[in-house]
Design a protein around this motif. Structure first.
Motif, PDB file in Angstrom:
ATOM      1  N   ALA A 185       1.052  -1.209   0.054  1.00  0.00           N
ATOM      2  CA  ALA A 185      -0.135   0.083   0.229  1.00  0.00           C
ATOM      3  C   ALA A 185       0.579   0.537   0.093  1.00  0.00           C
ATOM      4  CB  ALA A 185      -1.189  -0.134   1.443  1.00  0.00           C
ATOM      5  N   VAL A 186       2.140   1.177   0.377  1.00  0.00           N
ATOM      6  CA  VAL A 186       2.662   2.475   0.948  1.00  0.00           C
ATOM      7  C   VAL A 186       3.386   2.821  -0.754  1.00  0.00           C
ATOM      8  CG1 VAL A 186       4.821   3.631   2.054  1.00  0.00           C
ATOM      9  CG2 VAL A 186       3.197   2.872   3.140  1.00  0.00           C
ATOM     10  N   PHE A 193       0.156  -6.867  -3.771  1.00  0.00           N
ATOM     11  CA  PHE A 193      -0.420  -5.431  -4.897  1.00  0.00           C
ATOM     12  C   PHE A 193      -1.634  -5.678  -4.847  1.00  0.00           C
ATOM     13  CE2 PHE A 193      -0.314  -3.349  -8.968  1.00  0.00           C
ATOM     14  CZ  PHE A 193       0.121  -2.126  -8.363  1.00  0.00           C
ATOM     15  N   TYR A 194      -1.953  -6.999  -6.268  1.00  0.00           N
ATOM     16  CA  TYR A 194      -3.271  -6.648  -6.687  1.00  0.00           C
ATOM     17  C   TYR A 194      -4.382  -6.871  -5.467  1.00  0.00           C
ATOM     18  CZ  TYR A 194      -2.153  -6.710 -11.555  1.00  0.00           C
ATOM     19  OH  TYR A 194      -1.429  -6.242 -13.337  1.00  0.00           O
ATOM     20  N   THR A 247      -5.388 -11.971 -11.251  1.00  0.00           N
ATOM     21  CA  THR A 247      -4.889 -11.196 -10.411  1.00  0.00           C
ATOM     22  C   THR A 247      -6.280  -9.531 -11.353  1.00  0.00           C
ATOM     23  OG1 THR A 247      -3.891 -10.328 -12.543  1.00  0.00           O
ATOM     24  CG2 THR A 247      -3.268 -10.498 -10.380  1.00  0.00           C
ATOM     25  N   GLN A 248      -6.895 -10.025 -12.345  1.00  0.00           N
ATOM     26  CA  GLN A 248      -7.854  -9.488 -12.879  1.00  0.00           C
ATOM     27  C   GLN A 248      -9.302  -9.613 -12.223  1.00  0.00           C
ATOM     28  OE1 GLN A 248      -6.789  -6.524 -14.754  1.00  0.00           O
ATOM     29  NE2 GLN A 248      -4.631  -7.750 -14.469  1.00  0.00           N
ATOM     30  N   GLY A 249      -9.229 -11.014 -11.843  1.00  0.00           N
ATOM     31  CA  GLY A 249     -10.690 -11.818 -11.535  1.00  0.00           C
ATOM     32  C   GLY A 249     -10.694 -10.633  -9.812  1.00  0.00           C
ATOM     33  N   MET A 250      -9.790 -10.598  -9.635  1.00  0.00           N
ATOM     34  CA  MET A 250      -9.559  -9.918  -7.875  1.00  0.00           C
ATOM     35  C   MET A 250      -9.911  -8.567  -8.156  1.00  0.00           C
ATOM     36  SD  MET A 250      -6.101 -10.709  -6.892  1.00  0.00           S
ATOM     37  CE  MET A 250      -4.784 -12.509  -6.235  1.00  0.00           C
ATOM     38  N   ARG A 251      -9.861  -7.393  -9.021  1.00  0.00           N
ATOM     39  CA  ARG A 251     -10.156  -6.016  -9.408  1.00  0.00           C
ATOM     40  C   ARG A 251     -12.135  -6.424  -9.428  1.00  0.00           C
ATOM     41  NH1 ARG A 251      -6.458  -2.547 -10.191  1.00  0.00           N
ATOM     42  NH2 ARG A 251      -8.124  -1.315  -9.389  1.00  0.00           N
ATOM     43  N   VAL A 252     -12.310  -7.608 -10.388  1.00  0.00           N
ATOM     44  CA  VAL A 252     -14.001  -7.305 -10.838  1.00  0.00           C
ATOM     45  C   VAL A 252     -14.760  -7.411  -9.735  1.00  0.00           C
ATOM     46  CG1 VAL A 252     -15.385  -8.829 -11.805  1.00  0.00           C
ATOM     47  CG2 VAL A 252     -13.618  -8.421 -12.956  1.00  0.00           C
ATOM     48  N   ILE A 297      -4.519 -15.519   3.177  1.00  0.00           N
ATOM     49  CA  ILE A 297      -5.254 -16.797   2.924  1.00  0.00           C
ATOM     50  C   ILE A 297      -5.345 -16.935   1.340  1.00  0.00           C
ATOM     51  CG2 ILE A 297      -7.593 -18.218   2.370  1.00  0.00           C
ATOM     52  CD1 ILE A 297      -7.483 -17.569   5.600  1.00  0.00           C
ATOM     53  N   THR A 298      -6.107 -15.591   0.567  1.00  0.00           N
ATOM     54  CA  THR A 298      -5.369 -15.888  -0.985  1.00  0.00           C
ATOM     55  C   THR A 298      -4.599 -16.045  -1.304  1.00  0.00           C
ATOM     56  OG1 THR A 298      -7.827 -14.384  -0.690  1.00  0.00           O
ATOM     57  CG2 THR A 298      -6.632 -14.369  -3.020  1.00  0.00           C
ATOM     58  N   ILE A 299      -3.857 -15.200  -1.043  1.00  0.00           N
ATOM     59  CA  ILE A 299      -2.077 -15.203  -1.513  1.00  0.00           C
ATOM     60  C   ILE A 299      -1.859 -16.373  -1.577  1.00  0.00           C
ATOM     61  CG2 ILE A 299       0.593 -14.324  -0.910  1.00  0.00           C
ATOM     62  CD1 ILE A 299      -1.242 -11.746  -0.198  1.00  0.00           C
ATOM     63  N   GLU A 300      -1.730 -17.521  -0.190  1.00  0.00           N
ATOM     64  CA  GLU A 300      -1.527 -17.716  -0.117  1.00  0.00           C
ATOM     65  C   GLU A 300      -1.652 -19.586  -1.044  1.00  0.00           C
ATOM     66  OE1 GLU A 300       1.217 -19.020   1.255  1.00  0.00           O
ATOM     67  OE2 GLU A 300       1.502 -17.187   2.363  1.00  0.00           O
TER      68      GLU A 300
END
Length: 215
Positions: free
Chosen positions: A7-8, A112-113, A187-192, A205-208
């Protein structure tokens, strides 16, 4: 924690990135600042729901200044899209360029996403995803820009997988191209999902789970 770090970094890169100057257009105003305002409008409202009034307010310009610098709303949109993808590419390249193993940098890109998909930033949405849904079917120029942006992301991810083969942080059995393609889908699904206000409550958890693509 990975997510606060990302975020920073997002704030630092956005503050330090500059789009190339637009040639042949009047510069009585800061073009980059004006386009940043347009980006916010298009991300939040989409193309069709964004009026010239919305854009003049967000860009801090009178309608006369708008039409001196741009032919029409579509011209504003294309310029805003180009600046948005320039900034996002700079952010991703900074994350990917950290002095870490390729696997760690891929983890940071997922973070990041995820950070981009949460809170206010997530609800604003991704201009590339929004354009793909709203405009790409009907506008070949927008479709080409969307395709190029996604292809660049995929190439960056595939390159990191290959680097992971070299530094032994990613097994050689992991296919760079196919894995990168699935990562783009994810990653694009994350944005949706973030646009809908349903970002995962526990990013770790999502990252793992996402990192299991690299096993």
């Amino acid at each position: 924690m990975i997510v606060p770090y990302i975020a920073v970094m997002i704030k630092m890169v956005t503050a330090g990135s500059h789009a190339a100057p637009v040639r042949g257009r009047p510069r009585e105003f800061d073009m980059e600042e004006a386009l940043d305002g347009a980006i916010r409008v298009f991300r939040e409202r989409g193309y069709h729901a964004s009026s010239i009034g919305d854009l003049t307010d967000a860009m801090g310009l009178a309608s006369g200044s708008i039409y001196k610098a741009f032919k029409d709303k579509r011209d504003i949109f294309l310029a805003a899209f180009d600046r948005y993808t320039l900034l996002r590419t700079a952010q991703m390249q900074q994350v990917a360029g950290a002095a870490k193993s390729a696997r760690e940098r891929l983890r940071d890109l997922f973070a990041f996403y995820l950070e981009s998909s949460r809170g206010v930033e997530g609800r604003r949405g991704c201009l590339v995803v929004g354009s793909a849904v709203e405009l790409a079917i009907f506008d070949r120029e927008v479709a080409a820009r969307v395709g190029a942006s996604l292809a660049n992301n995929e190439a960056l991810l595939a390159g990191l997988v290959r680097e992971g083969h070299l530094d032994s942080s990613v097994p050689r059995g992991v296919d760079p191209e196919e894995t990168a393609r699935v990562m783009v889908y994810l990653t694009q699904g994350m944005r949706v999902v973030g646009k809908a206000g349903r970002a995962p409550p526990d990013p770790s958890i999502t990252i793992e789970i996402a990192m299991k693509l690299l096993t």
